[in-house]
Structures are given as structure tokens and as C-alpha cells.
Write a protein that holds these residues in place. Sequence first.
Motif, mmCIF file in Angstrom:
data_model
loop_
_atom_site.group_PDB
_atom_site.id
_atom_site.type_symbol
_atom_site.label_atom_id
_atom_site.label_comp_id
_atom_site.label_asym_id
_atom_site.label_seq_id
_atom_site.Cartn_x
_atom_site.Cartn_y
_atom_site.Cartn_z
ATOM 1 N N ASP A 195 10.071 -0.635 -1.079
ATOM 2 C CA ASP A 195 8.635 -0.323 -1.063
ATOM 3 C C ASP A 195 8.061 -0.960 0.199
ATOM 4 O O ASP A 195 8.393 -2.101 0.522
ATOM 5 C CB ASP A 195 7.984 -0.895 -2.324
ATOM 6 N N ASP A 220 3.751 4.823 2.424
ATOM 7 C CA ASP A 220 4.021 3.997 1.239
ATOM 8 C C ASP A 220 3.932 4.928 0.044
ATOM 9 O O ASP A 220 2.841 5.319 -0.345
ATOM 10 C CB ASP A 220 2.995 2.863 1.152
ATOM 11 N N HIS A 264 8.986 4.591 -5.000
ATOM 12 C CA HIS A 264 7.996 5.345 -5.782
ATOM 13 C C HIS A 264 7.403 6.488 -4.962
ATOM 14 O O HIS A 264 7.204 6.364 -3.750
ATOM 15 C CB HIS A 264 6.901 4.436 -6.342
ATOM 16 N N GLU A 272 3.573 3.813 -9.820
ATOM 17 C CA GLU A 272 3.641 2.451 -9.279
ATOM 18 C C GLU A 272 2.254 1.953 -8.896
ATOM 19 O O GLU A 272 1.930 0.783 -9.079
ATOM 20 C CB GLU A 272 4.578 2.415 -8.063
ATOM 21 N N GLU A 273 1.430 2.857 -8.387
ATOM 22 C CA GLU A 273 0.113 2.444 -7.893
ATOM 23 C C GLU A 273 -0.868 2.112 -9.011
ATOM 24 O O GLU A 273 -1.960 1.617 -8.754
ATOM 25 C CB GLU A 273 -0.484 3.533 -6.984
HETATM 26 CO CO CO Z 1 4.231 1.030 -2.487
#
Ligand code: CO
Length: 425
Positions: free
Chosen positions: A296, A223, A79, A253-254
Motif C-alpha cells: 500500500d 493509492d 486494495h 480499505e479506505e
Molecule cells: Co492505500
Amino acid sequence: MEQGIKALTEFLDSSPSVYHAVDNLSQMLKNAGYTCLSEADDWNLEPGGNYYLIRGGSALIAFRIPRTAPRGFLMSASHADRPCFKVKENGELAGTYTRLATEKYGGMLIAPWLDRPLSIAGRVLVETQTGVEARLLNIDRDLLLIPNVAIHMNRGANDGFAWNPAVDTLPLLGGKDAKGKLSALLEREAGGKILGHDLYLYVRQKAAVWGLDEEFISSAALDDLACVWGCARGFLNAQDSADIPVLCVFDSEEVGSNSVQGAASMFLETTLERICSSLKLSLPRMLAQSFMISADNAHALHPNHPEYADPANAPVLNGGVVLKFNAAQRYTTDGLSAALFRKVCARAGVPVQTYFNRADMPGGSTLGHISLSHVSVPTADIGLPQLAMHSSYETAGTTDAVALEKVMSAYYGCAPVMDSSGFVL
Ligand code: CO
């Protein structure tokens, strides 16, 4: 500085928002001769062809068609979004000072956002003669800052302070008379009237390589841009596979992946269906011979807090790529996908570390867990070990970052033959 790390820092520094990261990937693919497809067009995919498509400016899928009939898809997902602050509409708040109204995007560590120069990046929708055009925007200068309250006025600041995002984290933008100047600046930079925007704060500090032996790298958004980078480089550098290599980079994604360009959307499933229909392949048969790596970042053992880690499965910085497990399948790795990933890493000459949450601590979830609901194939959940996940400035190991590229290159060049009793690789 090692060449691969230098390239990674350049990618990180030129990706202040999810839109910039995806645009940089798009340039890399274009430079490598990939054709950009539109979801709205008919696709006539050719054997030997290299393709990619972008959704919403912030998610991307790239793939290669082999010259011989493929058996399955070799996929990876990472991501490009990061926890940060999103700029609100009518954001300029007048008063004794001019401040900017923001809200939280994702679950960040708040303290590292304070007392450092910040700026604004993302995309703007600009009015044109014929309609509206999406444009990237980055105010490439120190523009705003969230000041702390002095210890003298907040004696409890070091005793576990609860941040209120409606009060404590509003950045200072200018003096009393500055209201209106930011929208003028944004429109000037955008080159026209802005009818919509997705703009975020980012920290101005560039990526740094440090440590006695330059063994650490720190940057915003490691990240998951470190995995995005490793997967993309591995994808581009791999030898030809008999299967279809697929690189997926998602947004959102977050915040749970539920967006048009998130892993919970139909983006991947629809793309695989269209590849199959263009090549006259059966999607269910292809999926039965497919594999996914969900990449990830993972928590490394913390130097000051080893007690937060599982005693037997605590990855360290520069110990190799991490395979993540969770009995509840928040991480999707199982025995089979672990075995396949270990074979790939052995082929790449890269050590594998393992991660479990401490059994009394709930962990996060990843893309693999979410994309499985649409595209159900064996999935290994992996990542690079890192410290300070979701800080505005995160830390990882330099050799790990280079190792991921090697692993993904080995992965995208292989062609596993799977059945219920195992696989041949
Ligand atoms: Co992540």
C-alpha cells in the motif's frame, strides 16, 4: 514512454471504480489461462493448476498450485478502492439547478475534486427475466462538476476552509428541468431497470507521465492501484515457486476494511483453508512457512514540506520501493520481515527505502495490520513512495512503479524456509 509505464497508465485509465479494476484483473488472469472458481462450488484443485476467485465484484484472490508438495503460502495484499464520493439513492436534487446527492467514501483531500469534469462509475444491479444481474457501469463522458465559490464571495477560501460535504461538494448535474434525466441515462447504459447500485464519482483526467525526464506519473487512485498492478504483474511473471503464490486484492480499505470483501473479512482465511483441504495439507503447518507482503503506497518526502517527514526515514520519488515501520504495529514490518523483504529486493536489483512516521505524527494503517487478525504470518508492509495521498489526482515516480513489478516477480518466484531463528532464501 516505457512499456511497463504505458501498460500501467492503461490499467489506471480503464479502472474508474473498484469494480472496473477487479474486472480488469480478472481479464488479465483469464488471458493467462487462470480458471475462475466459485465459492459456492466444490473445488478439485490440481497440481500445476492456476485459479482465481472474485468476491462481491470488488475483491479477488488468485493462486497457483505447484507440481510438488508446497510448504507454505507466499502472499501479497493490496486494495483496489479509493477515497471518492458515493452516489446516494434518490440522488437527483431538483431546484434552480439539478444537483447530485453524494456522501464521502474514505478520507479524501476535498479541494482537488472541485472545478474539474467528473463522471460516474461502479456497478448496478439490473432486473432480468429471472432475477437480478450485476453489471459494470461507466458513463464515459464529462457529466458533472463541483464548482468552487468565487474568492469574492468566500474571502477566507485560502485561509484554511472547512468543507461541509452536505453543502460544498454536491456536484452540478444539469439545469432546472434535468431531474430524472440521470436515472434514465443510467438505466439506458445499464440496459434495464436498476434495483440497486454502488456508483461513485471519478475524475475524468487521464493518467499522465510528466517532468523534465518523464520521471513522474500522476493519476487518480495511484493509492493503491499502482501496488495492485505491480503485485499482479509480478505474480503473473514470476518463475514457478515450491510454495503457493497468492495474490489478494481487497475492497473497503479506505473505510476500515470491514465488509464482506474487505481485508477484515474471512475471504483470505477461508480460501487458504479450502486450498489446504482440497490438497490434503495442514493449514497451521502451511502458515508456519508462509509470508505476506502488504503493499500500500507510502508518503514520499514532500518537495515543499520536508518538515513533515522523519529526518532519517523519508523516502523520495524514484528512490525505490518503501519498507514501512511503526513500533505500534500499525505497519506490520518487524526485523525478520524487513530482512526477508530486503533479500528479495536485492535479488530483484531494486533499492529499498524506509519510512517511519515522524514520532509526533500519527500515520495511517494498512491491510497487513488487518489481515493479520485472520491469517497470522510474518508480514512486510511496503509501498511505492507517492505525493498527495488521497487527492483525486496523485503523483508517484515512474521508475518506482516498474521496480515494484520486478520485486514482486522475484518474491513470487522464491521459496523461503523459515524457523524461529531466521530463514533460508
Ligand atoms: Co492505500
